[in-house]
Enzyme design. Structure first.
Site, PDB file in Angstrom:
ATOM      1  N   GLU A 198       1.625  12.152   1.537  1.00 34.51           N
ATOM      2  CA  GLU A 198       2.670  12.116   2.569  1.00 34.51           C
ATOM      3  C   GLU A 198       3.520  10.851   2.380  1.00 34.51           C
ATOM      4  O   GLU A 198       4.696  10.837   2.669  1.00 34.51           O
ATOM      5  CB  GLU A 198       2.014  12.111   3.959  1.00 34.51           C
ATOM      6  CG  GLU A 198       2.918  12.561   5.080  1.00 34.51           C
ATOM      7  CD  GLU A 198       2.291  12.316   6.451  1.00 34.51           C
ATOM      8  OE1 GLU A 198       1.125  11.914   6.538  1.00 34.51           O
ATOM      9  OE2 GLU A 198       3.019  12.512   7.444  1.00 34.51           O
ATOM     10  N   ARG A 238     -11.375   6.215   3.408  1.00 37.32           N
ATOM     11  CA  ARG A 238     -11.844   6.619   4.734  1.00 37.32           C
ATOM     12  C   ARG A 238     -12.796   7.804   4.667  1.00 37.32           C
ATOM     13  O   ARG A 238     -13.671   7.952   5.525  1.00 37.32           O
ATOM     14  CB  ARG A 238     -10.650   6.914   5.646  1.00 37.32           C
ATOM     15  CG  ARG A 238      -9.946   5.659   6.111  1.00 37.32           C
ATOM     16  CD  ARG A 238      -8.681   5.994   6.852  1.00 37.32           C
ATOM     17  NE  ARG A 238      -7.543   6.122   5.989  1.00 37.32           N
ATOM     18  CZ  ARG A 238      -6.493   6.900   6.232  1.00 37.32           C
ATOM     19  NH1 ARG A 238      -6.467   7.626   7.316  1.00 37.32           N
ATOM     20  NH2 ARG A 238      -5.481   6.949   5.398  1.00 37.32           N
TER      21      ARG A 238
HETATM   22  O1  LIG Z   1      -3.458  15.560   2.861  1.00 36.66           O
HETATM   23  P1  LIG Z   1      -2.781  14.393   2.195  1.00 36.66           P
HETATM   24  O2  LIG Z   1      -1.278  14.453   2.348  1.00 36.66           O
HETATM   25  O3  LIG Z   1      -3.170  14.259   0.764  1.00 36.66           O
HETATM   26  O4  LIG Z   1      -3.208  13.074   2.955  1.00 36.66           O
HETATM   27  C1  LIG Z   1      -4.520  12.786   3.358  1.00 36.66           C
HETATM   28  C2  LIG Z   1      -5.096  11.617   2.634  1.00 36.66           C
HETATM   29  O5  LIG Z   1      -4.364  10.427   2.933  1.00 36.66           O
HETATM   30  C3  LIG Z   1      -5.240   9.397   3.370  1.00 36.66           C
HETATM   31  O6  LIG Z   1      -5.740   8.630   2.327  1.00 36.66           O
HETATM   32  P2  LIG Z   1      -5.062   7.355   1.665  1.00 36.66           P
HETATM   33  O7  LIG Z   1      -4.619   7.752   0.283  1.00 36.66           O
HETATM   34  O8  LIG Z   1      -4.056   6.790   2.596  1.00 36.66           O
HETATM   35  O9  LIG Z   1      -6.284   6.391   1.412  1.00 36.66           O
HETATM   36  P3  LIG Z   1      -7.321   5.565   2.320  1.00 36.66           P
HETATM   37  O10 LIG Z   1      -8.360   6.536   2.800  1.00 36.66           O
HETATM   38  O11 LIG Z   1      -7.870   4.604   1.329  1.00 36.66           O
HETATM   39  O12 LIG Z   1      -6.581   4.894   3.457  1.00 36.66           O
HETATM   40  C4  LIG Z   1      -6.386  10.176   3.999  1.00 36.66           C
HETATM   41  O13 LIG Z   1      -7.556   9.397   4.066  1.00 36.66           O
HETATM   42  C5  LIG Z   1      -6.512  11.352   3.086  1.00 36.66           C
HETATM   43  O14 LIG Z   1      -7.319  11.052   1.963  1.00 36.66           O
HETATM   44  N1  LIG Z   2      -0.207  10.439   9.085  1.00 40.18           N
HETATM   45  C1  LIG Z   2      -1.354  10.057   8.531  1.00 40.18           C
HETATM   46  N2  LIG Z   2      -2.242   9.308   9.227  1.00 40.18           N
HETATM   47  C2  LIG Z   2      -3.407   8.921   8.668  1.00 40.18           C
HETATM   48  N3  LIG Z   2      -3.766   9.251   7.432  1.00 40.18           N
HETATM   49  C3  LIG Z   2      -2.926   9.995   6.719  1.00 40.18           C
HETATM   50  N4  LIG Z   2      -3.006  10.482   5.463  1.00 40.18           N
HETATM   51  C4  LIG Z   2      -1.884  11.158   5.204  1.00 40.18           C
HETATM   52  N5  LIG Z   2      -1.061  11.147   6.254  1.00 40.18           N
HETATM   53  C5  LIG Z   2      -1.690  10.431   7.214  1.00 40.18           C
END
Ligand SMILES: O=P(O)(O)OC[C@H]1O[C@H](OP(=O)(O)OP(=O)(O)O)[C@H](O)[C@@H]1O
Ligand SMILES: Nc1ncnc2[nH]cnc12
Length: 188
Positions: A111, A74
């Site tokens: 998370e 994202r």
């Molecule tokens: O602050 P944090 O606890 O590290 O969480 C935030 C991260 O989690 C999500 O990514 P995800 O790994 O779900 O990947 P995506 O963007 O491919 O959905 C979001 O896009 C951040 O990169």
């Molecule tokens: N609660 C949440 N929603 C969307 N993206 C996330 N990445 C980590 N935690 C998330």
């Protein structure tokens, strides 16, 4: 007079609230107990996506940023548009096994799980001015690992930016402790 808010601040506040209303809560995704912040309704509105990139991009006018570094997946949506807007290069920080050339990597806890990110070893050169960007700041684990990668390549991190921040998870403090400014447009 302490609470005085001028018209510009008020309009800005209203616009941010409008953007915030376009973030959808999806309970129990991807795991029970997680409330997922879905940014797709905001992306669906052309004016909203443009506003987001303009707000963030206008912070960098005249600063000579060399590289915007975005985190898969994202984060790429924002990083690409921001790099285009401010006339910077784009570095992509990817999930493991996706990048074709020589990489360096860092692992982190999320998370909702554990993961690893990688970047090409020539994506950033020593002393380059870098803005790091991702969509969500939750625990800060992902961004913390991304900072490790940029530091190891010798990048000069000017700011660490997010579309939205889950303030109760303490990610901001984790990044600020490392000495970097954190900016998020929308706070929950
Ligand atoms: O602050 P944090 O606890 O590290 O969480 C935030 C991260 O989690 C999500 O990514 P995800 O790994 O779900 O990947 P995506 O963007 O491919 O959905 C979001 O896009 C951040 O990169
Ligand atoms: N609660 C949440 N929603 C969307 N993206 C996330 N990445 C980590 N935690 C998330």
């Amino acid at each position: 007079m302490g609470n005085y808010v001028n018209e510009t601040d008020l309009n800005l506040h209203k616009e941010i609230e409008e953007l915030k209303s376009l973030i959808r809560d999806v309970p129990d995704f991807p795991k029970p107990g997680i409330v997922f912040k879905d940014i797709t309704p905001l992306l669906h509105k052309p004016w909203a996506f443009q506003k987001v990139i303009d707000y963030i991009g206008n912070r960098y006018v005249g600063l000579g940023i060399d590289i915007v570094a975005g985190i898969e997946s994202r984060g790429f949506l924002l990083a690409a548009a921001l790099a285009y807007k401010i006339g910077a290069g784009l570095a992509i920080i990817r999930k493991p096994g996706k990048l074709p050339y020589k990489t360096i990597s860092a692992t982190y806890t999320l998370e909702y799980g554990e993961d690893k990110i990688e970047v090409h070893e020539d994506a950033i050169q020593e002393g380059m001015k870098v803005v790091l960007i991702d969509d969500v700041l939750a625990t800060g684990g992902t961004m913390n690992a991304a900072i490790d990668l940029v530091e190891r390549l010798g990048g000069n991190i000017i700011s660490v930016d997010f579309l939205l921040e889950l303030t109760f998870l303490g990610g901001r403090e984790r990044i600020q402790k490392r000495g970097y400014p954190v900016f998020s447009l929308i706070k929950f």
